[in-house]
Write an enzyme that holds these catalytic residues in place. Structure first.
Site, short mmCIF file in Angstrom:
data_model
loop_
_atom_site.label_atom_id
_atom_site.label_comp_id
_atom_site.label_asym_id
_atom_site.label_seq_id
_atom_site.Cartn_x
_atom_site.Cartn_y
_atom_site.Cartn_z
N THR A 1 19.04 11.04 -96.81
CA THR A 1 19.81 12.00 -97.59
C THR A 1 20.96 11.29 -98.28
O THR A 1 21.43 10.25 -97.78
CB THR A 1 20.36 13.15 -96.72
N ASN B 1 23.66 13.12 -98.79
CA ASN B 1 24.75 14.02 -98.42
C ASN B 1 25.28 13.71 -97.02
O ASN B 1 24.64 14.04 -96.02
CB ASN B 1 24.23 15.46 -98.48
N LYS C 1 25.41 16.60 -94.39
CA LYS C 1 24.18 16.93 -93.67
C LYS C 1 24.01 16.03 -92.45
O LYS C 1 23.54 16.46 -91.40
CB LYS C 1 22.96 16.78 -94.58
N GLU D 1 10.71 13.79 -105.73
CA GLU D 1 10.61 15.19 -105.32
C GLU D 1 9.68 15.87 -106.30
O GLU D 1 10.05 16.15 -107.43
CB GLU D 1 12.00 15.85 -105.29
N ASP E 1 14.50 19.38 -96.99
CA ASP E 1 14.44 20.00 -98.32
C ASP E 1 14.77 21.47 -98.12
O ASP E 1 14.16 22.14 -97.27
CB ASP E 1 13.07 19.83 -98.96
N PHE F 1 29.05 23.29 -99.06
CA PHE F 1 28.63 22.63 -100.29
C PHE F 1 27.54 23.47 -100.95
O PHE F 1 27.07 24.45 -100.39
CB PHE F 1 28.14 21.20 -100.02
#
EC number: 3.6.1.66
Length: 184
Positions: A7, A9, A12, A36, A65, A139
């Site tokens: 990821t 992020n 996360k 993706e 996802d 977020f």
């Protein structure tokens, strides 16, 4: 055991660590881009990404996802949530829903774990879209999503409150429980 979370992020990753540290599993962030695909379901997108990464990443890893599915918009943005957020943001979703009485929506998270085989874990939380953004935490679409049974958006909740009920929290819990049983 070390486990890569693919990821970009870091938020996360912090969320995931809370579920795996008690199991003695070290979760670390792996920033690797992967395709993706345009697909009908989050499961298809996650499965394709995991199989693609399996050819390029050593050791066990997982990816997430997630999507926001708005009933009045026939499930949009759904599998396109990341792209929609980058292009029109939550303000765009609010604009699309102007004057709409049906605010029902749900968030869904699909985790694909690869350990030589593919394992899929899912989490879902139902709720509705607020009429205006509220809160500064979280977020993505958090400022406009109010989970069922609450009067606050995800962005108005503490991280701990959100993680207890969120789609990703539910998927991570399912994954952690599975890992606990299968690490023995």
């Amino acid at each position: 055991m070390r486990l890569a979370f693919v990821t970009s992020n870091p938020g996360k990753v912090e969320e995931a660590r809370k579920y795996f540290e008690p199991l003695g599993v070290e979760v670390y962030q792996l920033k690797v881009s992967y395709p993706e695909i345009q697909a009908d379901t989050l499961e298809e997108v996650a499965e394709y990404g995991a199989k693609w990464l399996a050819q390029r990443v050593d050791g066990p890893f997982f990816l997430d996802d997630s999507g926001l599915f708005v009933e009045a918009l026939k499930g949009f943005p759904g599998v396109y949530s990341a792209y929609v957020y980058k292009t029109i943001g939550y303000q765009g979703i609010l604009k699309l829903l102007q004057g709409e009485k049906n605010r029902k929506a749900h968030f869904k998270s699909v985790i694909a774990y690869w350990d030589g085989e593919l394992h899929i874990f899912t989490g879902r939380v139902d709720g509705k879209i607020a009429t205006e953004p509220r809160g500064s935490g979280g977020f993505g679409f958090d400022p406009i999503f109010i989970p069922e049974g609450f009067d606050r958006t995800f962005a108005e909740m503490t991280t701990e409150e959100k993680n207890r009920i969120s789609h990703r929290g539910r998927a991570l819990r399912e994954f952690a429980n599975w890992l606990k049983e299968n690490l023995k």
